[in-house]
Scaffold this active site. Sequence first.
Site, PDB file in Angstrom:
ATOM      1  N   SER A 169       0.595  -1.298   0.051  1.00  0.00           N
ATOM      2  CA  SER A 169      -0.174  -0.319  -0.136  1.00  0.00           C
ATOM      3  C   SER A 169       0.683   1.325  -0.345  1.00  0.00           C
ATOM      4  O   SER A 169       1.537   1.874  -0.961  1.00  0.00           O
ATOM      5  CB  SER A 169      -0.765  -0.142   1.444  1.00  0.00           C
ATOM      6  OG  SER A 169      -2.292   1.402   1.277  1.00  0.00           O
TER       7      SER A 169
ATOM      8  N   ASP B 271     -10.230  -3.835  -5.126  1.00  0.00           N
ATOM      9  CA  ASP B 271      -9.462  -3.033  -4.335  1.00  0.00           C
ATOM     10  C   ASP B 271     -10.193  -1.526  -4.557  1.00  0.00           C
ATOM     11  O   ASP B 271     -10.711  -1.173  -5.436  1.00  0.00           O
ATOM     12  CB  ASP B 271      -8.091  -2.981  -4.545  1.00  0.00           C
ATOM     13  CG  ASP B 271      -6.950  -2.092  -3.616  1.00  0.00           C
ATOM     14  OD1 ASP B 271      -7.972  -1.675  -2.995  1.00  0.00           O
ATOM     15  OD2 ASP B 271      -6.242  -2.450  -3.389  1.00  0.00           O
TER      16      ASP B 271
ATOM     17  N   HIS C 227      -8.226  -4.785  -0.832  1.00  0.00           N
ATOM     18  CA  HIS C 227      -6.834  -4.152  -0.539  1.00  0.00           C
ATOM     19  C   HIS C 227      -5.813  -4.628   0.316  1.00  0.00           C
ATOM     20  O   HIS C 227      -4.821  -4.649   0.631  1.00  0.00           O
ATOM     21  CB  HIS C 227      -6.979  -2.242   0.054  1.00  0.00           C
ATOM     22  CG  HIS C 227      -6.277  -2.173  -0.396  1.00  0.00           C
ATOM     23  ND1 HIS C 227      -5.581  -1.673  -1.255  1.00  0.00           N
ATOM     24  CD2 HIS C 227      -4.692  -1.316   0.964  1.00  0.00           C
ATOM     25  CE1 HIS C 227      -4.000  -0.075  -0.993  1.00  0.00           C
ATOM     26  NE2 HIS C 227      -4.541  -0.512   0.236  1.00  0.00           N
TER      27      HIS C 227
HETATM   28  C1  MLT Z   1      -1.554   5.811  -0.507  1.00  0.00           C
HETATM   29  O1  MLT Z   1      -1.679   6.952   0.547  1.00  0.00           O
HETATM   30  O2  MLT Z   1      -0.146   5.629  -0.691  1.00  0.00           O
HETATM   31  C2  MLT Z   1      -2.812   4.805  -0.507  1.00  0.00           C
HETATM   32  O3  MLT Z   1      -3.689   5.781  -0.879  1.00  0.00           O
HETATM   33  C3  MLT Z   1      -2.925   3.196   0.334  1.00  0.00           C
HETATM   34  C4  MLT Z   1      -3.016   3.451   1.330  1.00  0.00           C
HETATM   35  O4  MLT Z   1      -1.826   3.999   2.328  1.00  0.00           O
HETATM   36  O5  MLT Z   1      -3.732   4.237   1.765  1.00  0.00           O
END
Ligand code: MLT
Length: 214
Positions: free
Chosen positions: A102, A152, A183
């Site tokens: 992520s 996701d 996700h």
């Molecule tokens: C981010 O902010 O890098 C992406 O939206 C993934 C997350 O951290 O939720």
Amino acid sequence: MSAFIHRFEPGAPDGRPLLLLHGTGGDENDLIPLGEAVAPSAPLLSPRGKVLEHGMPRFFRRLAEGVFDENDVRHRADELADFVENASKRYGLAAPIALGYSNGANVAAAMLLRQPQALFGAILLRAMVPLSSAPRSDLGDKPVLIISGAQDPIVPASNSAHLAELLRGAGAAVNHRVLPVGHGLSNEDVTLARRWLNDVARADGGATALAKGS
Ligand code: MLT
């Protein structure tokens, strides 16, 4: 050295190291079990993101979910690359393979685009395009595995496909897999990452520690 709170697990001395990069709200302990599962005797370098969002560590600032502060992305990716290069000297490590989830996968993608020398390759779990105008970079066949989730809610399929094309266009050897998940991580992510690492270790020759994970 650019200071990052981090954990270092030495693993086998000849193993290709993994750079573990956690998601929003994680820390340096989060991905250790995942690293051990995919590469049982690899050295593990695991920094904690320095940006706090309502107290939750991240690797760069965002303006909203999926909307990034791109100046901060650039600055933080460069700072992290600097940390990795200095930590690698300090611990006597080869260039690592990033294993990011992520937000951690997004900063790894930004590092690949801006500071490719800092990484041997990368596994990007639920990653998105980190920079709307990507710098010209030469990834010279670096191995990259992207694993996305078909359901996701955070990363649209078009976005992860665009990331794969961007990295391919810069010369990386990209394998993009899409799993029928959201996700969150699944057992299939672990299986695919382990297999891919073993293939990379075989091609890499010396990285025997990864091969023990097969
Ligand atoms: C981010 O902010 O890098 C992406 O939206 C993934 C997350 O951290 O939720």
